[in-house]
Enzyme design. Structure first.
Site, short mmCIF file in Angstrom:
data_model
loop_
_atom_site.label_atom_id
_atom_site.label_comp_id
_atom_site.label_asym_id
_atom_site.label_seq_id
_atom_site.Cartn_x
_atom_site.Cartn_y
_atom_site.Cartn_z
N ARG A 1 -9.38 0.63 9.06
CA ARG A 1 -8.89 -0.71 9.39
C ARG A 1 -9.96 -1.55 10.08
O ARG A 1 -9.75 -2.72 10.33
CB ARG A 1 -7.73 -0.59 10.39
N LYS B 1 0.83 -1.21 0.00
CA LYS B 1 0.00 0.00 0.00
C LYS B 1 0.86 1.26 0.00
O LYS B 1 0.61 2.19 -0.76
CB LYS B 1 -0.93 0.04 1.23
N ARG C 1 -0.21 -9.20 13.49
CA ARG C 1 -0.79 -8.17 12.61
C ARG C 1 -1.60 -8.82 11.48
O ARG C 1 -2.64 -8.30 11.10
CB ARG C 1 0.32 -7.28 12.03
N ARG D 1 11.35 -2.17 11.81
CA ARG D 1 10.36 -1.64 12.73
C ARG D 1 10.16 -2.57 13.93
O ARG D 1 10.27 -3.78 13.80
CB ARG D 1 9.02 -1.45 12.01
N ARG E 1 11.70 -6.36 5.21
CA ARG E 1 11.46 -4.92 4.99
C ARG E 1 12.25 -4.08 5.99
O ARG E 1 12.41 -4.44 7.15
CB ARG E 1 9.96 -4.63 5.16
#
Ligand code: AMP
Length: 216
Positions: free
Chosen positions: A88, A13, A173, A162, A127
């Site tokens: 969300r 996204k 998640r 992160r 990532r």
């Protein structure tokens, strides 16, 4: 353009939103980026949000709606916006609908980026993100490493993994996404504005969105 980008964490996204902003000056609004900025700056919002985020849980709807109500009324949104990571939950989608009605804003479409779970897991564990809240450029150790290891190409700040991208938090998640966010696709399908796009490459996704919007 006025779009919502739906899709699991790691569906792309943020990358797609950044590419779309270059087309017509629409702004990317990522609630995740706003929250990480608030955590880093140690604001009241950041203090309230941090624990939820580190666990991979959603931040309560009222905090998110407070952020979005203010953000959507900032002048730069007049050119258009790409909502990335918001809404969300169904209550957020309903509150957004009421807010947009009140502001007289109509969405062009809601894009649902569809990516298999194995691809997402691989993407998220590899990532890396620029730690500068103003930048938050996204890298990948395999497919898009920064030119100098650990340093952002764009702003020179440290590039980090992160806190919510540990295997445990990622798995949480994804479960949270399936339970709370995936039902939004049906919500917007019923509204008649949902477009499903298999998110194999960001370029293909961006071109498909441009086609659907009638942009050359
Ligand atoms: P993201 O960068 O979009 O994956 O968001 C990172 C984290 O911020 C999420 O795991 C949530 O804890 C929180 N967050 C971001 N956007 C929202 C939202 N719209 N509603 C609730 N929590 C959110």
């Amino acid at each position: 353009m006025k779009l919502i980008l739906l899709g699991a964490p790691g569906a792309g996204k943020g990358t797609v939103a950044k590419m779309l902003t270059a087309i017509d000056g629409s702004v990317q609004i990522s609630t995740g980026d706003i929250l990480r900025g608030a955590v880093k700056e140690g604001t009241e919002l950041g203090k309230k949000a941090q624990e939820y985020m580190n666990r991979g849980d959603l931040v309560p709807d009222d905090l998110i709606m407070g952020i979005m109500e203010a953000r959507l009324q900032e002048p730069d949104c007049a050119n258009g916006f790409l909502l990335d990571g918001f809404p969300r939950t169904i209550p957020q989608a309903e509150a957004l609908k009421a807010l947009l009605d009140r502001l007289g804003i109509q969405l062009d479409m809601v894009v649902n980026l569809d990516v298999p779970r194995e691809v997402i897991l691989d993407r998220l564990t590899t990532r890396r993100t620029c730690s500068n809240p103003e930048c938050q450029e996204i890298y990948n150790v395999k497919s898009k490493p920064p030119k100098q290891e650990g340093v952002c190409d764009k702003c020179g700040s440290p590039v980090i993994q992160r806190d919510d991208e540990t295997e445990e938090a990622i798995s949480k998640r994804l479960d949270t996404y399936n339970e709370k966010t995936a039902p939004l696709a049906d919500f917007y399908r019923k509204e008649g504005i949902l477009v499903d796009i298999p998110a194999t490459s960001s370029e293909v996704v961006v071109n498909t969105i441009k086609e659907k919007l009638g942009i050359a």
